[in-house]
Write a protein that holds these residues in place. Structure first.
Motif, PDB file in Angstrom:
ATOM      1  N   THR A  71       0.822  -1.214   0.000  1.00 39.33           N
ATOM      2  CA  THR A  71       0.000   0.000   0.000  1.00 39.33           C
ATOM      3  C   THR A  71       0.851   1.256   0.000  1.00 39.33           C
ATOM      4  O   THR A  71       0.470   2.261  -0.596  1.00 39.33           O
ATOM      5  N   HIS A  72       2.000   1.244   0.697  1.00 38.20           N
ATOM      6  CA  HIS A  72       2.917   2.381   0.681  1.00 38.20           C
ATOM      7  C   HIS A  72       4.254   1.941   1.252  1.00 38.20           C
ATOM      8  O   HIS A  72       4.406   0.806   1.717  1.00 38.20           O
ATOM      9  N   CYS A 151      -0.210   6.376  -0.916  1.00 40.76           N
ATOM     10  CA  CYS A 151      -0.747   5.186  -0.247  1.00 40.76           C
ATOM     11  C   CYS A 151      -2.068   4.812  -0.913  1.00 40.76           C
ATOM     12  O   CYS A 151      -2.846   5.697  -1.305  1.00 40.76           O
TER      13      CYS A 151
END
Length: 820
Positions: A71-72, A151
């Motif tokens: 996601t990040h 994100c």
């Protein structure tokens, strides 16, 4: 004591297992991480460090994980992804191009590996905002959240079920409104962020991390009641005692199963978060599309049939739950994915691979049934697709009769058990791994092999792990492979008679392995006829099929260790802390690349300063040590603290070829008795003596405490060797013995896919000097010990290809000239 029954986790067709639920600032909690299950296969979401080891303890093999969603690029979300890429199988990495580029730059800088090698270690599936992504039968929809760095969040759909995962997200309405009013966010973007938690779904995993960059708990408490019913709070250390919200349950036993949604009084659905005991018919009916299982038992084979026939066939008997897993368009791909873990199969061409797929058959068994009879274990390759299998004494061996044999003369049980028989099997299943007090079992519990999904058994050529191979015996007899999971077992069976022909014709590595095996058998037969005590140096060289120079032949030498079984490659690498942990595929691949063995006379250089880096060496017997090269006299020494005193870089000339700074000779240092270098020398000397006295010959006899102590010692030695290499130095008391891998890997891979570019401008150092080509030459000299040594050789070109295919192995060998 009674052995503990192995885990038998049955993944849902659609659901999620929460590995950890806390945030990165919680020193006590487990960092958040998740496994999304699609058709029984795993997709890891922001895996925390050591998550692969945690899954292994639950019986979930690395090959059951198909992809990683990042996601990040905060460390508490992506560190486990890098670890999985280096130590696991080649997975798909799903994230946006922006996040992916940041991830590659970050871990290339941290690991010293080139961006090209990192990209080569996996498959990137770009997540494009606004475009659906189909993967393993599910559909993903991605969007960006509001966080300090890029994100993503996503909604995933599978057969009418859906889940929303928010990722790290600052869902604060006042802040969102402020950013919109100031023009930082467009109205469309702001509305997308506001609606993220309100998207219709069956399960919502919403974060509530540490402020101010995460969602406050008060915001979640103000959500509509229908949203809170499907909400689990994640990425939080704890909730207040009186809070009405729920923290997501952790562990495989608390897996949230979205394929088993239960109807409620108001007509909606509720989530089941534990293992269910639904039978196959209830499971299929719970699917909105009918499920359409594609397998049924037909004699020893499994054939595709319609769903309705599956439920009425079997003369009223209940099929196992694995039988009713809905089909997926990627099933054939998954079969090949499981088979690719078996040595040599991944080296086949496309046409040969399709031949393997043609002869493979899928079979389903209930708990307690014999999957592979003892007498057939060396005749077939059996790969577990779903469920868990264990060894059990053959019923024929126990009774001495042939009662209940299958039509092929084995103990294979065909068909499904009745409901009563199924209950009996479950009772028997709980006792399978225990030893009973009857005449047929010993009084003391004996360990047995366990196969989880992704494991396999077969002849030793394809399963080098002795306890899992078809040749394994317990108390002098082979045992049956039996289904353990109460949900049943699904396996892939391939006849070795047919597979051997395909491998021999299509795999160069397999042909090389057969040649090596034939040579080892011939060498073993010849060695058995020689009295080792009377051998000279010439005799030893001749014994290994080697010639000696006239100068060498004038000396007499005892054998390096005549009692050591030098013909066993797998036994040799089992003494190495890095190579001993390779997968079965990697071990067979590396074994097929080995050349030799080759004998080095006492004092003969294995490599020397200025010689090209053309080979790596695995010591089979005897010893080797660093040596001071010729013309290196009056070398400055270190003080007792190990600091340099008056050292100057010097370059050597080997023959007519001048060497630059990159090939300057490493420096001999002396150390105080209390330094880490002295402790390293003592540990290496003690290990060499253990090898000579055969203390380390049978590693399986070590107690767990002894094994941990030896592993800690090896880690210490490797760290000190890496520090010496970084200082371009060596010590005179460094002794390498059986199992040690001598490889100047950093110089060997320079210029290959694994090569990382040097710095530019004024920051040019030794690594950047390697751009000119000097990096292909050794900076140290290693010679055979006082009694000579026997080594296996690995050519540079073949090793580079091996490292490119297995970057995690490369990472463990970089920055040092030897790994113990």
């Amino acid at each position: 004591s009674t052995p503990v029954s192995p885990p038998t986790f049955h993944p849902p067709s659609f659901g999620v297992t929460v590995l950890g639920n806390s945030h990165g600032f919680d020193k006590n909690g487990s960092t958040s991480g998740y496994v999304l299950w699609i058709n029984g296969r795993g997709v890891m979401i922001d895996p925390p460090p050591y998550s692969s080891a945690a899954l292994e303890r639950e019986g979930i093999r690395r090959r059951m994980i198909m992809a990683i969603i990042i996601t990040h690029c905060h460390a508490d979300h992506d560190a486990g992804a890098f670890q999985k890429m280096m130590t696991g199988t080649k997975v798909a990495v799903i994230t946006t191009p922006t996040i992916y580029k940041s991830f590659i730059r970050k871990y290339s800088a941290l690991s010293g590996l080139s961006p090209a090698l990192l990209r080569h270690s996996h498959r990137h599936r770009p997540a494009i905002i606004g475009q659906p992504l189909k993967f393993q039968g599910a559909t993903f929809h991605f969007t960006y959240t509001l966080h300090t760095i890029p994100c993503i969040a996503f909604r995933v759909e599978w057969r009418g079920r859906s889940m929303v995962f928010t990722g790290d997200h600052m869902n604060i309405p006042e802040k969102i409104n402020e950013l919109e009013s100031t023009g930082v966010l467009t109205k469309q973007r702001a509305d997308s962020i506001r609606q993220l938690a309100l998207i219709e779904c069956d399960l919502l995993l919403h974060e509530s991390g540490a402020p101010p960059i995460h969602t406050p708990l008060e915001v979640l408490l103000n959500l509509p009641e229908e949203v809170k019913k499907r909400l689990y709070v994640v990425h939080t250390s704890a909730l207040p005692k009186e809070c009405e919200l729920r923290v997501a349950p952790t562990g495989t036993t608390e897996t949230i199963r979205l394929d088993c949604l239960q109807p409620t009084l108001n007509g909606t659905t509720s989530v089941t978060s534990r293992s269910t005991e639904n039978n196959a018919e209830e499971f299929v009916k719970s699917l909105d599309d009918g499920g359409y299982p594609n397998l049924t038992v037909s004699g020893d084979f499994v054939a595709p049939i319609p769903s309705q026939t599956a439920m009425t066939s079997g003369r009223g008997k209940v099929p196992p739950l694995v039988f009713s897993r809905p089909t997926c368009v990627s099933d054939a791909w998954f079969i090949l994915n499981l088979l690719s873990a078996v040595p040599f199969l991944s080296s086949l061409s496309y046409s040969n691979t399709m031949e393997v797929l043609e002869i493979a058959r899928v079979e389903v068994y209930c708990a307690g049934e014999v999957v592979l009879p003892a007498q057939r274990r060396s005749e077939a390759l059996c790969v577990v697709w779903e469920g868990t299998c264990i060894e059990r004494a053959s019923q024929k061996a126990l009774s001495g009769a042939d009662e209940g044999e299958g039509k092929d003369g084995g103990d294979l049980i065909v068909g499904w058990p009745s409901a009563q028989e199924d209950d009996d099997n479950k009772i028997q299943n709980s006792r399978i791994v225990e030893s009973t007090s009857s005449d047929t079992f010993s009084q003391e519990p004996t360990p047995c092999a366990v196969w989880h999904a992704g494991d396999w058994t077969g002849p030793k050529s394809l399963q080098p792990e002795a306890s899992l191979s078809g040749e394994a015996t317990h108390e002098g007899a082979r045992q049956d492979v039996v289904a353990l999971s109460s949900q049943g077992v699904k396996v892939i069976i391939v006849s070795m008679k047919d597979l051997h022909k395909i491998l021999k014709g299509g795999s160069p590595l397999y042909r090389k392995y057969l040649e090596c095996l034939k040579k080892e058998e011939a060498d073993a037969a010849e060695k058995s006829l020689i009295d080792a005590d009377d051998l000279s140096g010439d005799d030893i060289a001749a014994q290994w099929g080697l010639s000696t120079t006239p100068k060498q032949s004038q000396k007499k030498h005892p054998p390096p260790n005549p009692n050591t079984n030098t013909s066993s490659f797998l036994d040799t690498i089992s003494h190495n802390s890095a190579l001993g942990n390779l997968s079965a595929l990697q071990k067979r691949h590396l074994e097929s690349l080995a050349e030799g063995p080759r004998y080095f006379d006492a004092g003969q250089p294995i490599w020397q300063v200025g010689s090209p880096v053309e080979y790596a060496f695995l010591i089979v017997s005897g010893a080797a040590t660093f040596a001071q090269p010729p013309r290196m006299r009056g070398v400055d020494r270190r003080s007792s603290t190990g600091s340099m005193m008056g050292m100057t870089a010097r370059s050597l000339t080997m023959g007519a070829k001048p060497l630059g700074i990159a090939s300057a000779a490493d420096r001999l240092i002396t150390v105080s008795p209390n330094s880490e270098f002295s402790r390293m020398e003592s540990a290496l000397q003690m290990r060499a003596e253990d090898i000579e006295s055969e203390v380390l010959t049978h590693k399986t006899t070590f107690l767990p405490r002894e094994e941990r102590a030896r592993s800690a010692r090896d880690r210490l030695i490797n760290k000190v060797l890496a520090r010496l290499n970084a200082r371009h130095a060596y010590t005179s008391g460094t002794i390498f013995s059986r199992g040690h891998f001598l490889s100047d890997t950093s110089r060997m891979v320079s210029g290959s896919l694994a090569y990382i570019q040097g710095k530019a401008g004024d920051e040019m150092d030794e690594s950047s000097c390697e751009l000119r080509g000097e990096h292909h030459y050794h900076s140290s000299t290693i010679v055979a010990g006082g009694e000579g040594c026997v080594v296996m050789l690995f050519q540079r070109e073949s090793l580079i290809a091996f490292f490119d295919a297995h970057p995690g192995v490369l990472l463990s060998l970089l920055g040092t000239q030897a790994v113990v």
